[in-house]
Design a protein around this motif. Structure first.
Motif, PDB file in Angstrom:
ATOM      1  N   CYS A  75      36.919  43.110  32.012  1.00 12.10           N
ATOM      2  CA  CYS A  75      35.937  42.105  31.600  1.00 12.10           C
ATOM      3  C   CYS A  75      36.561  41.019  30.716  1.00 12.10           C
ATOM      4  N   GLU A  76      37.875  40.916  30.749  1.00 14.23           N
ATOM      5  CA  GLU A  76      38.526  39.923  29.890  1.00 14.23           C
ATOM      6  C   GLU A  76      38.114  38.497  30.240  1.00 14.23           C
ATOM      7  N   ALA A  77      37.893  38.214  31.522  1.00  9.26           N
ATOM      8  CA  ALA A  77      37.479  36.868  31.923  1.00  9.26           C
ATOM      9  C   ALA A  77      36.133  36.516  31.285  1.00  9.26           C
ATOM     10  N   ALA A  78      35.225  37.484  31.237  1.00 10.48           N
ATOM     11  CA  ALA A  78      33.913  37.242  30.626  1.00 10.48           C
ATOM     12  C   ALA A  78      34.054  37.039  29.122  1.00 10.48           C
ATOM     13  N   ALA A  79      34.915  37.813  28.489  1.00  9.52           N
ATOM     14  CA  ALA A  79      35.132  37.650  27.050  1.00  9.52           C
ATOM     15  C   ALA A  79      35.737  36.285  26.748  1.00  9.52           C
ATOM     16  N   LYS A  80      36.736  35.900  27.540  1.00  9.15           N
ATOM     17  CA  LYS A  80      37.387  34.604  27.334  1.00  9.15           C
ATOM     18  C   LYS A  80      36.396  33.462  27.536  1.00  9.15           C
ATOM     19  N   ALA A  81      35.552  33.586  28.555  1.00 11.73           N
ATOM     20  CA  ALA A  81      34.549  32.552  28.807  1.00 11.73           C
ATOM     21  C   ALA A  81      33.593  32.418  27.618  1.00 11.73           C
ATOM     22  N   SER A  82      33.261  33.539  26.983  1.00  5.47           N
ATOM     23  CA  SER A  82      32.383  33.505  25.804  1.00  5.47           C
ATOM     24  C   SER A  82      33.046  32.760  24.655  1.00  5.47           C
ATOM     25  N   TYR A  83      34.321  33.079  24.408  1.00  2.00           N
ATOM     26  CA  TYR A  83      35.048  32.391  23.338  1.00  2.00           C
ATOM     27  C   TYR A  83      35.223  30.905  23.642  1.00  2.00           C
ATOM     28  N   ASP A  84      35.513  30.588  24.900  1.00  2.00           N
ATOM     29  CA  ASP A  84      35.665  29.180  25.279  1.00  2.00           C
ATOM     30  C   ASP A  84      34.367  28.415  25.059  1.00  2.00           C
ATOM     31  N   PRO A 101      32.709  26.878  34.014  1.00  2.00           N
ATOM     32  CA  PRO A 101      32.301  27.893  34.989  1.00  2.00           C
ATOM     33  C   PRO A 101      30.967  28.519  34.618  1.00  2.00           C
ATOM     34  N   SER A 102      30.306  29.027  35.604  1.00  2.00           N
ATOM     35  CA  SER A 102      29.021  29.683  35.390  1.00  2.00           C
ATOM     36  C   SER A 102      29.229  31.043  34.738  1.00  2.00           C
ATOM     37  N   PRO A 103      28.368  31.433  33.797  1.00  2.00           N
ATOM     38  CA  PRO A 103      28.500  32.753  33.190  1.00  2.00           C
ATOM     39  C   PRO A 103      28.364  33.868  34.221  1.00  2.00           C
ATOM     40  N   LEU A 104      27.625  33.615  35.286  1.00  5.15           N
ATOM     41  CA  LEU A 104      27.397  34.651  36.283  1.00  5.15           C
ATOM     42  C   LEU A 104      28.660  35.013  37.067  1.00  5.15           C
ATOM     43  N   GLU A 105      29.688  34.162  37.019  1.00  2.58           N
ATOM     44  CA  GLU A 105      30.940  34.455  37.704  1.00  2.58           C
ATOM     45  C   GLU A 105      31.656  35.657  37.083  1.00  2.58           C
ATOM     46  N   ASN A 106      31.314  36.000  35.857  1.00  2.36           N
ATOM     47  CA  ASN A 106      32.025  37.049  35.137  1.00  2.36           C
ATOM     48  C   ASN A 106      31.222  38.325  34.940  1.00  2.36           C
ATOM     49  N   VAL A 107      30.110  38.467  35.622  1.00  5.15           N
ATOM     50  CA  VAL A 107      29.276  39.647  35.435  1.00  5.15           C
ATOM     51  C   VAL A 107      29.918  40.884  36.060  1.00  5.15           C
ATOM     52  N   LYS A 108      30.522  40.710  37.227  1.00  5.14           N
ATOM     53  CA  LYS A 108      31.136  41.847  37.913  1.00  5.14           C
ATOM     54  C   LYS A 108      32.563  42.044  37.389  1.00  5.14           C
ATOM     55  N   PRO A 109      32.885  43.234  36.876  1.00  8.15           N
ATOM     56  CA  PRO A 109      34.232  43.450  36.347  1.00  8.15           C
ATOM     57  C   PRO A 109      35.272  43.466  37.459  1.00  8.15           C
ATOM     58  N   LYS A 110      36.512  43.199  37.076  1.00  5.52           N
ATOM     59  CA  LYS A 110      37.619  43.295  38.020  1.00  5.52           C
ATOM     60  C   LYS A 110      37.759  44.743  38.471  1.00  5.52           C
ATOM     61  N   ASN A 111      38.444  44.918  39.577  1.00  6.97           N
ATOM     62  CA  ASN A 111      38.717  46.257  40.079  1.00  6.97           C
ATOM     63  C   ASN A 111      39.519  47.022  39.039  1.00  6.97           C
ATOM     64  N   TYR A 112      39.016  48.172  38.636  1.00  7.78           N
ATOM     65  CA  TYR A 112      39.634  48.977  37.574  1.00  7.78           C
ATOM     66  C   TYR A 112      41.079  49.344  37.908  1.00  7.78           C
ATOM     67  N   ALA A 113      41.310  49.848  39.106  1.00  8.08           N
ATOM     68  CA  ALA A 113      42.655  50.277  39.501  1.00  8.08           C
ATOM     69  C   ALA A 113      43.605  49.091  39.531  1.00  8.08           C
ATOM     70  N   GLU A 114      43.139  47.978  40.033  1.00 11.36           N
ATOM     71  CA  GLU A 114      43.980  46.775  40.098  1.00 11.36           C
ATOM     72  C   GLU A 114      44.351  46.295  38.695  1.00 11.36           C
ATOM     73  N   THR A 115      43.396  46.318  37.787  1.00 18.15           N
ATOM     74  CA  THR A 115      43.642  45.859  36.424  1.00 18.15           C
ATOM     75  C   THR A 115      44.696  46.716  35.741  1.00 18.15           C
ATOM     76  N   PHE A 116      44.606  48.004  35.906  1.00 19.72           N
ATOM     77  CA  PHE A 116      45.519  48.888  35.202  1.00 19.72           C
ATOM     78  C   PHE A 116      46.842  49.117  35.938  1.00 19.72           C
ATOM     79  N   ARG A 117      46.971  48.520  37.098  1.00 16.12           N
ATOM     80  CA  ARG A 117      48.244  48.571  37.804  1.00 16.12           C
ATOM     81  C   ARG A 117      49.297  47.738  37.068  1.00 16.12           C
TER      82      ARG A 117
END
Length: 68
Positions: free
Chosen positions: A32-41, A1-17
């Motif tokens: 931003c977990e998707a961006a962190a995971k993409a970095s590790y991958d 996947p492109s790194p740019l797919e993970n620049v925008k964080p998930k919706n805060y309220a949705e994440t903590f629901r």
């Protein structure tokens, strides 16, 4: 996947629901977990050669900046 797919964080309220839907999980994922995971991958794919993953690291930093 492109790194740019993970620049925008998930919706805060949705994440903590997650706290309400999965009571056993007291610490929900960061928006931003998707961006962190993409970095590790990326690091895993390139045998931890950091220079090959700079775009992914920047996407993670941009996501964290947008989130915070």
């Amino acid at each position: 996947p492109s790194p740019l797919e993970n620049v925008k964080p998930k919706n805060y309220a949705e994440t903590f629901r997650v706290l309400h839907t999965q009571p056993r999980n007291r610490f929900p994922d960061s928006p931003c977990e998707a961006a962190a995971k993409a970095s590790y991958d990326c690091l895993n794919r390139h045998d931890y050669v950091r220079d090959k993953c700079l775009d992914f690291f920047q996407a993670y930093r941009d996501c964290k900046k947008a989130w915070v």
